[in-house]
Design an enzyme around this catalytic site. Structure first.
Site, mmCIF file in Angstrom:
data_model
loop_
_atom_site.group_PDB
_atom_site.id
_atom_site.type_symbol
_atom_site.label_atom_id
_atom_site.label_comp_id
_atom_site.label_asym_id
_atom_site.label_seq_id
_atom_site.Cartn_x
_atom_site.Cartn_y
_atom_site.Cartn_z
ATOM 1 C CG HIS B 138 -5.908 7.961 -0.766
ATOM 2 N ND1 HIS B 138 -7.087 7.388 -1.145
ATOM 3 C CD2 HIS B 138 -4.943 7.366 -1.515
ATOM 4 C CE1 HIS B 138 -6.851 6.471 -2.079
ATOM 5 N NE2 HIS B 138 -5.553 6.441 -2.317
ATOM 6 C CG ASP B 215 -5.748 7.073 5.662
ATOM 7 O OD1 ASP B 215 -5.174 5.973 5.789
ATOM 8 O OD2 ASP B 215 -6.036 7.561 4.549
ATOM 9 C CD GLN B 218 1.027 5.321 1.598
ATOM 10 O OE1 GLN B 218 2.160 4.832 1.709
ATOM 11 N NE2 GLN B 218 0.235 5.016 0.592
HETATM 12 C C1 LIG Z 1 -3.147 7.573 2.712
HETATM 13 C C2 LIG Z 1 -4.032 6.540 2.065
HETATM 14 N N1 LIG Z 1 -5.291 6.380 2.482
HETATM 15 C C3 LIG Z 1 -6.109 5.477 1.936
HETATM 16 C C4 LIG Z 1 -5.709 4.671 0.904
HETATM 17 C C5 LIG Z 1 -6.671 3.691 0.324
HETATM 18 O O1 LIG Z 1 -6.239 2.400 0.521
HETATM 19 P P1 LIG Z 1 -6.983 1.166 -0.161
HETATM 20 O O2 LIG Z 1 -7.077 1.483 -1.612
HETATM 21 O O3 LIG Z 1 -6.086 0.012 0.123
HETATM 22 O O4 LIG Z 1 -8.308 1.032 0.500
HETATM 23 C C6 LIG Z 1 -4.409 4.800 0.422
HETATM 24 C C7 LIG Z 1 -3.959 3.980 -0.715
HETATM 25 O O5 LIG Z 1 -3.337 4.455 -1.652
HETATM 26 C C8 LIG Z 1 -3.552 5.759 1.016
HETATM 27 O O6 LIG Z 1 -2.302 5.913 0.574
#
Ligand SMILES: Cc1ncc(COP(=O)(O)O)c(C=O)c1O
Lengths: 150, 421
Positions: B138, B215, B218
């Site tokens: 992401h 991370d 998900q």
């Molecule tokens: C794999 C992953 N990492 C990080 C994030 C970022 O999350 P947030 O926007 O809640 O900080 C997301 C959100 O879509 C995600 O799916």
């Protein structure tokens, strides 16, 4: 369902499937790029200006049905028009799709572009419909940077 | 619960053991009517809905407890502090961390990763040091490292994925060098659903003494996670994707590492004493929690974790896997539909394209059928570039989704193909 058909009118679907004025314009003397970060749609607009007149115009890029059809119909509509005429069309078109204080009937001189009247019921899609137009504006103003709809 | 399903003749349905109707009662928003159709919410990877248990925890907090924490002798302040710290312990238990000192409350995964980039990596890495990520991160696990690259000249290395959307482990291993100073990978891809073998990755890195950040955004809503058995150094997730409030998130970090890191932000709560000459920082985890936090949010998050733990993540994972298989088979029957990401194993995320149709148009037409999906690049533009597509449509399922919602999605897609031609 009825307003879906309002949005995706036959003319729009046709211009999406067979976009007019699509491809690079070798004789162009103005160019601008537009980008809609929301959906990733990109468009490059080419203009061949003769003084004040848009003598020829084309676009490149692939986007959703609304933005592709809008680019196709816009290029058809502005070919042969002067800059002030194109700007007036821009304002009318903007009024048509955003509906700000502007009943559909009040939008005159817009011809075929009236098929985009259904867009006003879909606020999330207004940016798709106006991407080509914003790009046109930036090409006319001679800006070099890509415009975004944000 | 198979009763009333629109079951195509040819398919043998699994026997659904999970009582989805019971959990749906906890999510009143699922009863929403959209464009005269019952809502079919399939955008859970973007954010999940909140059960009554979470909503009521937020309410109760504001109705009975609201006060600032860690700084008042009065009754409400003590009560709020106690509840907030109990929430932290709930998170600790959920991740099976050793100590609440290792649980830092943040705004979300994005903030957690930025914190690690700035407080862990920035002071100790130097120009030429490498950070290894994957092609399916992401943007939240890409951009903070690029900012760091601009600040101190680290090098970002990207491990490739194959056409199924799986990480190519041999390539990943080859990219680990003497210069690798951190491995930062997602456990589940939000754009493709791929479940990454993080345990193996962590072993590869740890055998070379390289710290690892996972991370888990998900992953936590779908897979049981144990940070001690994983043995990762940092683990981050966002509360809103696991049925908790937005604006909440967690950074887990091994105590020794967190201890060695300077604060991320300065302000109240993160200090133990301040004079104009010198400030001493508070102990862990407060050193990283400057300012008044989202107190109600932390308590709401704890309620969400308690909720999923009560249902059981193993039960959730099993049911979602059946849903995924069912939905995949239903979508694969539609001509022109191509699923992007066929990793094994996979979480309940289905990204797809329909030949000749733009995702944005599909999204609009499905919305008219009451179906909420995500269209676009899913904050993972490199994934789109890898598959040479501008965008996808993505349906992501939670345990409160029903198989007939997959049928509704399929019917909606057929409708979109009919309308758009
Ligand atoms: C794999 C992953 N990492 C990080 C994030 C970022 O999350 P947030 O926007 O809640 O900080 C997301 C959100 O879509 C995600 O799916």
């Amino acid at each position: 369902m009825s307003d879906l058909r309002e949005l995706y009118q036959e003319v729009i679907l046709d211009h999406n499937k067979k976009p007019r004025n699509c491809g690079r314009l070798e004789t162009a003397n103005r160019m601008a790029e537009g980008f809609n970060p929301l959906c990733g749609d990109r468009i490059t607009l080419y203009l061949k200006m003769n003084g004040d007149v848009i003598e020829d115009v084309s676009f490149e890029g692939k986007g959703c049905a609304i933005s592709t059809a809008s680019a196709s119909l816009m290029t058809s509509a502005i070919k042969g028009k002067t800059i002030p005429e194109a700007e007036t069309l821009f304002d009318s078109f903007h009024g048509l799709v955003t509906g700000h204080d502007c009943p559909v009937d009040a939008v005159t001189h817009i011809g075929k572009l009236a098929v985009f009247g259904g867009v006003r019921e879909f606020p999330a899609r207004v940016k798709c419909a106006t991407l080509a137009w914003h790009t046109l504006k930036s090409a006319l103003e001679g800006k070099i940077d890509a415009v975004t709809t944000e | 619960m198979t009763g009333g399903l629109a079951t195509p003749k040819s398919r043998v349905l699994p026997i659904w053991k999970f009582d989805v109707e019971a959990v749906r009662k906890d999510f009143p928003i699922l009863g929403t009517v959209v464009h005269d159709k019952p809502l079919v919410y399939l955008d859970n990877a973007a954010t999940s809905q909140k059960p009554l248990q979470v909503i009521s925890a937020l309410n109760q907090y504001y109705l009975t407890t609201n006060a600032n924490i860690h700084r008042g002798v009065h009754h409400l302040s003590q009560k709020a502090t106690t509840e907030y710290e109990a929430a932290r312990d709930q998170v600790r238990a959920f991740l099976n961390a050793r100590s609440t000192k290792e649980i830092v409350f943040v705004r979300g995964a994005t903030e957690a990763i930025n914190l690690v980039a700035q407080s862990f990596a920035r002071p100790r890495f130097k120009a030429g040091d490498e950070i290894l990520i994957t092609h399916m991160e992401h943007h939240a696990n890409i951009v903070p490292w690029q900012i760091l690259r601009d600040q101190i000249g680290i090098v970002l290395r990207v491990a490739p994925i194959n056409d199924n959307g799986e990480l190519i482990l041999e390539e990943f291993e080859k990219l680990i060098t003497d210069k690798t100073k951190l491995v930062a990978v997602t456990q589940v891809s939000n754009a493709l659903g791929t479940i990454v073998p993080v345990k193996q990755i962590i072993e590869m890195a740890r055998s070379r003494s390289i710290p690892v950040l996972i991370d888990g955004c998900q992953a936590v809503p779908h897979i049981p996670v144990d940070v001690q058995s994983l043995d990762c150094d940092f683990y981050v997730f966002s509360g809103h994707k696991i049925f908790g409030p937005t604006g909440t998130g967690v950074l887990y970090g091994k105590e020794a590492l967190l201890d060695s890191m300077p604060p991320y932000q300065g302000g109240g709560d993160m200090i133990s004493s301040v004079t104009f000459e010198k400030t001493t920082y508070n102990e862990l985890p407060y050193k990283f929690e400057a300012g008044t936090p989202h107190i109600a949010g932390g308590i709401g998050l704890a309620a969400a974790l308690e909720y999923v733990s009560r249902i059981g993540l193993t039960q959730i994972a099993d049911y979602e896997h059946e849903l995924l298989e069912y939905a995949t088979s239903v979508l694969e029957e539609i001509p022109r539909v191509r699923i992007i990401g066929n990793a094994r194993p996979k979480a309940s995320v289905i990204s797809f394209v329909v030949e000749g149709l733009h995702p944005h148009d599909i999204g609009t037409i499905l919305d008219h059928e009451g179906i909420a999906i995500r269209t676009g690049h899913h904050c993972a533009q490199p994934v789109m570039q890898r598959f040479d597509i501008p965008a996808t449509s993505r349906a992501s399922f939670a345990f409160y989704n029903r198989p007939d919602e997959a049928d509704a999605l399929a019917a909606g897609l057929r409708r979109a193909i009919e309308v758009l031609g």
